[in-house]
Structures are given as C-alpha cells and as structure tokens.
Design a protein around this motif. Structure first.
Motif, short mmCIF file in Angstrom:
data_model
loop_
_atom_site.label_atom_id
_atom_site.label_comp_id
_atom_site.label_asym_id
_atom_site.label_seq_id
_atom_site.Cartn_x
_atom_site.Cartn_y
_atom_site.Cartn_z
N PRO A 119 44.00 24.16 22.53
CA PRO A 119 44.62 25.24 21.77
C PRO A 119 46.11 24.94 21.55
O PRO A 119 46.73 24.25 22.36
CB PRO A 119 44.46 26.45 22.69
CG PRO A 119 44.48 25.87 24.07
CD PRO A 119 43.90 24.47 23.96
N GLU B 63 47.77 24.84 26.66
CA GLU B 63 47.63 26.28 26.46
C GLU B 63 48.49 26.71 25.28
O GLU B 63 49.37 25.97 24.84
CB GLU B 63 48.10 27.03 27.72
CG GLU B 63 47.25 26.74 28.95
CD GLU B 63 47.69 27.53 30.18
OE1 GLU B 63 46.91 27.56 31.14
OE2 GLU B 63 48.79 28.12 30.18
N THR B 64 48.27 27.92 24.79
CA THR B 64 49.17 28.48 23.78
C THR B 64 50.47 28.89 24.47
O THR B 64 50.55 28.95 25.70
CB THR B 64 48.56 29.72 23.11
OG1 THR B 64 48.43 30.75 24.11
CG2 THR B 64 47.21 29.42 22.49
N ASN C 10 39.42 19.85 22.18
CA ASN C 10 39.33 21.19 22.75
C ASN C 10 40.70 21.68 23.27
O ASN C 10 40.83 22.15 24.39
CB ASN C 10 38.29 21.22 23.89
CG ASN C 10 37.91 22.64 24.27
OD1 ASN C 10 38.02 23.56 23.46
ND2 ASN C 10 37.51 22.84 25.53
N ALA D 51 41.14 31.33 12.97
CA ALA D 51 39.72 31.34 13.33
C ALA D 51 39.41 30.32 14.41
O ALA D 51 38.47 30.48 15.20
CB ALA D 51 38.87 31.06 12.09
N ALA D 52 40.22 29.25 14.49
CA ALA D 52 39.99 28.22 15.51
C ALA D 52 40.53 28.65 16.87
O ALA D 52 40.39 27.91 17.85
CB ALA D 52 40.64 26.91 15.07
N GLY D 53 41.17 29.81 16.92
CA GLY D 53 41.63 30.33 18.22
C GLY D 53 43.06 29.95 18.58
O GLY D 53 43.50 30.21 19.70
N HIS D 54 43.79 29.36 17.64
CA HIS D 54 45.18 29.00 17.92
C HIS D 54 46.07 30.23 17.76
O HIS D 54 45.72 31.19 17.09
CB HIS D 54 45.64 27.89 16.97
CG HIS D 54 44.80 26.65 17.07
ND1 HIS D 54 44.76 25.88 18.21
CD2 HIS D 54 43.96 26.08 16.18
CE1 HIS D 54 43.93 24.86 17.99
NE2 HIS D 54 43.42 24.96 16.78
N GLN D 55 47.24 30.17 18.40
CA GLN D 55 48.20 31.26 18.28
C GLN D 55 49.06 31.05 17.03
O GLN D 55 49.38 29.91 16.68
CB GLN D 55 49.09 31.33 19.52
CG GLN D 55 50.02 32.53 19.51
CD GLN D 55 50.65 32.82 20.87
OE1 GLN D 55 50.73 31.94 21.72
NE2 GLN D 55 51.08 34.05 21.05
N GLU E 171 40.40 20.33 17.73
CA GLU E 171 39.04 20.79 18.05
C GLU E 171 38.28 19.73 18.83
O GLU E 171 37.59 20.03 19.82
CB GLU E 171 38.29 21.16 16.77
CG GLU E 171 36.89 21.71 17.04
CD GLU E 171 36.15 22.08 15.77
OE1 GLU E 171 36.62 21.71 14.67
OE2 GLU E 171 35.10 22.73 15.88
N GLN F 106 50.01 31.90 26.60
CA GLN F 106 49.28 31.61 27.84
C GLN F 106 50.18 30.96 28.88
O GLN F 106 50.08 31.30 30.07
CB GLN F 106 48.09 30.67 27.55
CG GLN F 106 46.93 31.40 26.88
CD GLN F 106 45.87 30.44 26.35
OE1 GLN F 106 46.13 29.27 26.08
NE2 GLN F 106 44.65 30.95 26.21
#
Ligand SMILES: [Zn+2]
Length: 253
Positions: free
Chosen positions: A87, A243-244, A85, A109-113, A82, A247
C-alpha cells in the motif's frame, strides 16, 4: 515534484518576522533568514501548520508516497504495487484528478491512501492566504467529487509552506506531511534513486517519489517505476514492511 529537493530555498526572504516586526542589524538579519528558511522548508517545521515527516521509529514500517499524480503513467505504478502487495499514499493535484478521474478512482479502489497536493501545484511562498486556501480547497473538492475519498493529509508543493497555510489546513482538516528522504526521480537515474533509499531506509521513514510532473500530461516516470520495482523486495528482505502514511502514524487505526 520537488524540483529544488530538500535544500534550503534559493529565494531571499524579507526580514519581517511573522508578527510584522522588522528585524534590524546584520546578526538579527541572519537569524531572521535562518528562521524563515526553517519555517518554510524545514522538514520538522510546524511554524505554518501541523506537519509530520516520519512515523514511529520503533516499528519496522515505511510509507512510500507519490506526488503530482494521477498521471497517465500511474496505472503502471499501481500494477507494480499490486504485484508486491504494497500500500502507498498518493498526494494528488486537483487538476490532475479532473483530467484523469478514472485513474484517481483506480488508486482509491486499490486501497491506497489519497492526500491533497494543491490544485495547480504552485509554490506557496509569497502567496496570499486566500490563494492558499483556494488551492487546497479546490483540490479537496475535486478529489472528493471524483473518488469519494476525503483527504486528511496534505503535502505542500516543493515542500514550501507559508503564512495562511495553517488556517487553510485547519479549515479543511488536513495534516501536513513532509518526508524523511526524497528521491530525485525527476532528475537522477533509477540506480541512484534506489541506492539513496536503500542507504537511508529505517523504521518509520516516509519516502517521497513522483507518479507525475506537476500538472503536465503524460510524464515520463520510468525512473520511478524501475526504482520502486527494485527497492520494494530489497527492503522487504530487511524485514521492513510498507504502510500508508496514516498507518505508520496511527498503527492501531
Ligand atoms: Zn509536487
């Protein structure tokens, strides 16, 4: 974790080919052994199911992946990601998700895959097709139930694939993901792990690290945390972004 790294398997393989034919003769024996070693452990192998190990080599993006979580130490890793920034992609074991559902939800919730890393982290070679399906399906069910996320990616424990995995992946809609470089973060000091990644890093790479140790509770992942803390800013300075896995495979989605 992948305690055997990306070396060829130490276990000897039978010389029955996938169609059941027995290969005879010493030369054919070697060929069959080589074929099986590639099929089971080769990062580019798709013999036992659809699989990728890198993204687009023309785009300056890297995917960090973390296996064997969630663990009690995962929140510390989330704080580092985080702060930078960044992912990432987390291949979770169903049993770990069941033990620490709140941590699994925190990752989502943190936006990770989130990807599937089986339920109990077994080596899949020499296992039955039913067993392999049940391992993947149990992890899929637990991840969906606790996070609301349906994984589309799968990573085989120890990078070992086997007969029956292809149909299990197809039934569950999972794409196999290997790695370009694996950091032996369960064994090496952080400086060595970091050096390996900084030497190897390039466009489209998928890196493999660990935020757990199979299904063991309270693993020590300080090496992983230290390596990630150092490598992220160093790679950003080179113009690489993070990126994930999805992505870097499908930049437009
Ligand atoms: Zn693993």
């Amino acid at each position: 974790m992948a305690s055997r790294g990306d070396r060829l398997p130490e276990r000897r393989y039978d010389v029955f080919m996938p169609n059941g034919a027995l290969i005879g003769g010493s030369v054919s024996l070697l060929a069959a052994g080589g074929f099986m070693a590639h099929a089971v452990r080769g990062r580019a192998s798709t013999v036992f199911g659809p699989s990728v190990y890198h993204g687009d080599r023309a785009r300056p993006a890297i995917a960090l992946t973390f296996d064997d979580g969630p663990s009690e130490s995962t929140p510390a890793l989330l704080r580092i990601l985080e702060r930078h920034n960044v992912p990432a992609t987390f291949f979770m074991c169903g049993q770990n998700v069941e033990r620490l559902p709140a941590v699994a939800r925190q990752v989502a919730a943190a936006g990770h895959q989130i990807g599937n890393h089986t339920d109990s982290h077994p080596r899949l070679d020499f296992c039955s097709s039913d067993f392999i399906y049940r391992e993947l399906a149990a992890a899929q069910e637990k991840i969906i139930r606790h996070t609301g996320v349906t994984p589309r990616l799968f990573r085989a424990p120890y990078g070992v694939r086997w007969f029956g995995l292809k149909s299990a992946q197809q039934r569950l809609g999972l794409l196999g993901v290997m790695w370009g470089t694996i950091g032996r973060d369960w064994k090496w000091p952080a400086a060595r792990v970091t050096k390996l990644f900084l030497n190897r890093a390039g466009a489209g790479d998928i890196f493999c690290l660990h935020d757990g140790r199979r299904t063991e509770p309270s693993p020590d992942i300080r090496v992983t945390l230290e390596a990630v803390e150092v490598m992220i800013p160093a790679l950003k300075e080179r113009g690489l972004r993070f990126e994930t896995v999805s992505q870097i495979l499908c930049p437009t989605s």
